[in-house]
Design a protein around this motif. Structure first.
Motif, short mmCIF file in Angstrom:
data_model
loop_
_atom_site.label_atom_id
_atom_site.label_comp_id
_atom_site.label_asym_id
_atom_site.label_seq_id
_atom_site.Cartn_x
_atom_site.Cartn_y
_atom_site.Cartn_z
N TRP A 83 -61.09 -10.60 46.58
CA TRP A 83 -61.91 -10.96 45.43
C TRP A 83 -61.57 -10.08 44.23
N LEU A 84 -61.39 -8.80 44.47
CA LEU A 84 -61.02 -7.90 43.39
C LEU A 84 -59.64 -8.26 42.83
N THR A 85 -58.73 -8.68 43.69
CA THR A 85 -57.41 -9.10 43.24
C THR A 85 -57.51 -10.34 42.35
N CYS A 86 -58.41 -11.25 42.73
CA CYS A 86 -58.63 -12.45 41.92
C CYS A 86 -59.14 -12.09 40.53
N LEU A 87 -60.01 -11.08 40.47
CA LEU A 87 -60.62 -10.69 39.19
C LEU A 87 -59.75 -9.75 38.36
N ALA A 88 -58.73 -9.18 38.99
CA ALA A 88 -57.92 -8.16 38.31
C ALA A 88 -57.35 -8.62 36.97
N PRO A 89 -56.82 -9.84 36.83
CA PRO A 89 -56.29 -10.26 35.51
C PRO A 89 -57.37 -10.28 34.43
N LEU A 90 -58.60 -10.59 34.82
CA LEU A 90 -59.69 -10.61 33.85
C LEU A 90 -60.00 -9.19 33.38
N PHE A 91 -60.07 -8.27 34.32
CA PHE A 91 -60.27 -6.87 33.95
C PHE A 91 -59.15 -6.40 33.02
N LYS A 92 -57.90 -6.76 33.37
CA LYS A 92 -56.75 -6.34 32.57
C LYS A 92 -56.84 -6.86 31.14
N ALA A 93 -57.35 -8.08 31.00
CA ALA A 93 -57.48 -8.67 29.66
C ALA A 93 -58.43 -7.87 28.78
N ALA A 139 -70.80 -8.87 45.97
CA ALA A 139 -70.11 -9.52 44.87
C ALA A 139 -70.70 -9.14 43.52
N TYR A 140 -72.00 -8.86 43.52
CA TYR A 140 -72.66 -8.49 42.26
C TYR A 140 -72.08 -7.21 41.68
N ASP A 141 -71.62 -6.33 42.54
CA ASP A 141 -71.01 -5.08 42.07
C ASP A 141 -69.78 -5.39 41.22
N ALA A 142 -68.99 -6.35 41.67
CA ALA A 142 -67.81 -6.76 40.89
C ALA A 142 -68.23 -7.48 39.62
N GLY A 143 -69.24 -8.35 39.74
CA GLY A 143 -69.71 -9.10 38.57
C GLY A 143 -70.22 -8.19 37.47
N LYS A 144 -70.98 -7.19 37.86
CA LYS A 144 -71.52 -6.24 36.87
C LYS A 144 -70.39 -5.42 36.23
N ALA A 145 -69.41 -5.04 37.05
CA ALA A 145 -68.29 -4.26 36.51
C ALA A 145 -67.47 -5.08 35.52
N LEU A 146 -67.27 -6.36 35.82
CA LEU A 146 -66.51 -7.21 34.90
C LEU A 146 -67.28 -7.43 33.61
N HIS A 147 -68.56 -7.66 33.71
CA HIS A 147 -69.38 -7.82 32.50
C HIS A 147 -69.32 -6.56 31.64
N HIS A 148 -69.39 -5.40 32.29
CA HIS A 148 -69.33 -4.13 31.56
C HIS A 148 -67.99 -4.00 30.82
N ALA A 149 -66.90 -4.33 31.51
CA ALA A 149 -65.58 -4.23 30.88
C ALA A 149 -65.47 -5.18 29.69
N ALA A 150 -65.99 -6.39 29.84
CA ALA A 150 -65.93 -7.36 28.74
C ALA A 150 -66.82 -6.92 27.57
N ARG A 151 -67.98 -6.41 27.90
CA ARG A 151 -68.92 -5.99 26.85
C ARG A 151 -68.36 -4.84 26.03
N GLN A 152 -67.57 -3.98 26.65
CA GLN A 152 -66.94 -2.88 25.93
C GLN A 152 -66.01 -3.40 24.84
N GLN A 153 -65.54 -4.64 25.01
CA GLN A 153 -64.67 -5.27 24.01
C GLN A 153 -65.47 -6.28 23.18
N ASN A 154 -66.79 -6.13 23.20
CA ASN A 154 -67.69 -7.01 22.45
C ASN A 154 -67.58 -8.47 22.89
N ASN A 155 -67.31 -8.65 24.17
CA ASN A 155 -67.23 -9.99 24.75
C ASN A 155 -68.39 -10.14 25.73
#
Length: 345
Positions: A81-91, A294-310
């Motif tokens: 699951w983390l591998t699937c989300l990795a490109p989104l984090f990278k973006a 899964a929520y742990d990953a979801g929250k981490a991705l939201h945090h990463a996006a929010r840091q970029q004002n997304n």
């Protein structure tokens, strides 16, 4: 209604992360019953919030907790699951966490919170995702606390009855946020609120509260006519300034997407109704780990996006009635609901 001692048959849904003592107390003081979603907090915070509620209102209020099963850990599927989300984090110039944890504990694993409840004795304690142990149910009932549980079918209702629950919250498929289904591996019949309320009132002796898609006084009256003792409204209160939602959440409620809420398990690992966003549109060849891993990953991705004002990965939970949301202070909304109920009789 006599069991809850409410002037109005209106209960504000707990909505963890959204509700505040200001919101819940205002609902209780207006004649309904306010609720606090405390499934995501520790015992010290729970005690602080309950005490604040007791200072703000002398009327009944509800505190809600999660009673999900402990998730089965599978490091291989979690890593997929983390591998699937990795490109989104990278973006967003970030990387996924190395490992995942369970951000929320279930009620049975939080003895300190049970001690808080036994000491402070809130009027009502409710459970979502299942039921706590018989031992904890008995302890809470012995100090006079009324117990409620969310159910989505008759089998869950009968299990709640057998285990000493006092009142059922019949959650229809229209409801926003997480489905309260006990076992996510079992079939979900996805009953509407009206159908589920009718089925339960005719086949289970416990009082029933209708929940899901109820946005105005006429819908409250319809729920009562279906046999419910009260209606639980969640999305209807999201527009109140007393909630804890963000400005982007408020904007989402007025967007075109609010007309198209959908169920997804991609954010948290459990099915939940959300205003569509980048997460719910995710196309991945693997399934997320179980809730709340899964929520742990979801929250981490939201945090990463929010840091970029997304904010496109924010979990803006909402029911099918989202387009009917009214942006009013609690006192005004409660007065409006009461007037609508009277005119609909």
């Amino acid at each position: 209604m006599t069991k809850l001692n409410l002037r109005l048959p209106i209960i504000q849904a707990p909505m963890a992360g959204v509700t505040t003592p200001a919101l819940a107390a205002a609902v209780s003081n207006a004649g309904g019953m306010g609720s606090l979603g405390l499934g995501a907090v520790n015992a010290a915070t729970a005690a602080t919030l309950i005490k604040e509620m007791q200072e703000k209102t002398a009327q009944p209020f509800n505190v809600n907790f999660f009673a999900h099963d402990d998730p089965r850990r599978d490091p291989i599927s979690e890593q997929r699951w983390l591998t699937c989300l990795a490109p989104l984090f990278k973006a967003f110039g970030s990387s996924p966490p190395d490992t995942l944890t369970a951000p929320y504990q279930n009620f049975d694993n939080t003895p300190d919170i049970v001690s808080v409840l036994l000491a402070l004795k809130p009027s009502v304690v409710s459970f979502h995702f299942g039921l706590p142990s018989h031992e904890k149910i008995t302890a809470l009932k012995q100090v006079g606390i009324i117990l409620m549980a969310t159910v989505t079918c008759l089998a869950e209702a009968k299990k709640a009855q057998e285990n000493g629950i006092d009142i059922l919250v019949a959650q229809g498929i229209e409801a926003g946020g997480h489905r309260g289904i006990f076992d996510t591996t079992s079939r979900d019949d996805a009953y509407s609120t009206a159908m589920l309320t009718g089925l339960l009132t005719k086949n289970c002796p416990l009082p029933v509260i209708a929940a899901g898609g109820i946005m105005d006084g006429s819908a409250v009256i319809s729920a009562l006519r279906s046999g419910a003792i009260a209606a639980q409204l969640g999305t209807a209160f999201l527009g109140c300034p007393e909630t804890g939602i963000s400005a982007t959440y408020r904007q989402a409620l007025t967007s075109d997407e609010a007309w198209h809420t959908q169920l997804t398990h991609l954010v948290s690992g459990r099915p939940a109704r959300i205003i569509p966003n980048s997460f719910s549109a995710l196309d991945c060849d693997t399934s997320p780990p179980p809730y709340p891993i899964a929520y742990d990953a979801g929250k981490a991705l939201h945090h990463a996006a929010r840091q970029q004002n997304n904010h496109s990965f924010a979990a803006h939970w909402a029911g099918q009635g989202a387009p009917l949301c009214r942006f009013l202070p609690v006192h005004t909304l409660m007065k409006t609901l009461e007037a609508e109920m009277k005119s609909g009789l």
